[in-house]
Design an enzyme around this catalytic site. Sequence first.
Site, mmCIF file in Angstrom:
data_model
loop_
_atom_site.group_PDB
_atom_site.id
_atom_site.type_symbol
_atom_site.label_atom_id
_atom_site.label_comp_id
_atom_site.label_asym_id
_atom_site.label_seq_id
_atom_site.Cartn_x
_atom_site.Cartn_y
_atom_site.Cartn_z
ATOM 1 N N ASP A 119 72.685 0.861 132.936
ATOM 2 C CA ASP A 119 71.769 1.121 131.827
ATOM 3 C C ASP A 119 71.891 2.541 131.294
ATOM 4 O O ASP A 119 71.451 2.831 130.189
ATOM 5 C CB ASP A 119 70.311 0.903 132.273
ATOM 6 C CG ASP A 119 69.832 1.996 133.214
ATOM 7 O OD1 ASP A 119 68.871 2.703 132.862
ATOM 8 O OD2 ASP A 119 70.430 2.163 134.288
ATOM 9 N N ASP A 177 74.371 -1.057 138.971
ATOM 10 C CA ASP A 177 73.487 0.081 139.143
ATOM 11 C C ASP A 177 72.147 -0.512 139.594
ATOM 12 O O ASP A 177 71.906 -1.707 139.424
ATOM 13 C CB ASP A 177 73.343 0.824 137.809
ATOM 14 C CG ASP A 177 72.246 1.871 137.839
ATOM 15 O OD1 ASP A 177 72.249 2.717 138.750
ATOM 16 O OD2 ASP A 177 71.365 1.822 136.960
ATOM 17 N N MET A 178 71.281 0.301 140.173
ATOM 18 C CA MET A 178 70.001 -0.238 140.628
ATOM 19 C C MET A 178 68.875 0.030 139.628
ATOM 20 O O MET A 178 68.422 -0.872 138.931
ATOM 21 C CB MET A 178 69.626 0.329 142.002
ATOM 22 C CG MET A 178 68.336 -0.297 142.569
ATOM 23 S SD MET A 178 67.905 0.303 144.221
ATOM 24 C CE MET A 178 67.395 1.996 143.868
ATOM 25 N N ASP A 179 68.432 1.274 139.551
ATOM 26 C CA ASP A 179 67.256 1.600 138.731
ATOM 27 C C ASP A 179 67.535 1.376 137.247
ATOM 28 O O ASP A 179 68.482 1.924 136.691
ATOM 29 C CB ASP A 179 66.845 3.061 138.958
ATOM 30 C CG ASP A 179 66.337 3.295 140.375
ATOM 31 O OD1 ASP A 179 65.437 2.560 140.809
ATOM 32 O OD2 ASP A 179 66.844 4.214 141.045
#
Length: 200
Positions: free
Chosen positions: A170, A12-14
Amino acid sequence: MVLDQYSAIIFDMDGTLVDSGQLHEVAWTETLNRFAIPIDRPLMRSLAGVPTKQTIAMLIERFDCKVDSPLEEMNHFKEQVVRDNIHKYVKPTQLAELAKRYHGVLPMSVGTGAYTDEAEVILELCGLRKLLDYIVGADQVTKPKPAPDTFLRCAQLMGQPAQQCVVFEDAKLGIQAAIAAGMDAIDVLTAFQIENEYFL
């Protein structure tokens, strides 16, 4: 962390590969204030990873807001605030070291609730884009997270079976998406103490 049992890695990025919680909190705060939509901090945190348009639509329904502006205009406003502030807030998390270690060893991609263009800019700014084989944003799938489509598309592009991919996430909705895709999910808060500073 040894990942030899997997054939591909998906981030995932953010809040996972990139520390960008404050960027999105600022952008959301400006956007919701601009269009007179209430800010419910626990609700916003629970919606982490949901694309902008879907989030706005859910908030409008939840608070029974009377809005005159179309979703497209509100989405564009938030994206502009993000673009104007990216350089002030984003930086890689400690997972960048893991990505560097496995660069050229295992195929790696990002599966994000952000739109692809925004993700490309953020990852480039953080010096991470060159480490990744593919970026799959919410605009590339019919059903974004918590549906499994984003992660399944990553696996398809990397040419790897879903069950051989591991996902770093997250957000609860992202972990749900990874499990629905038949992939192992690693919660970065538990495994690395990476906490997304987003509407805490």
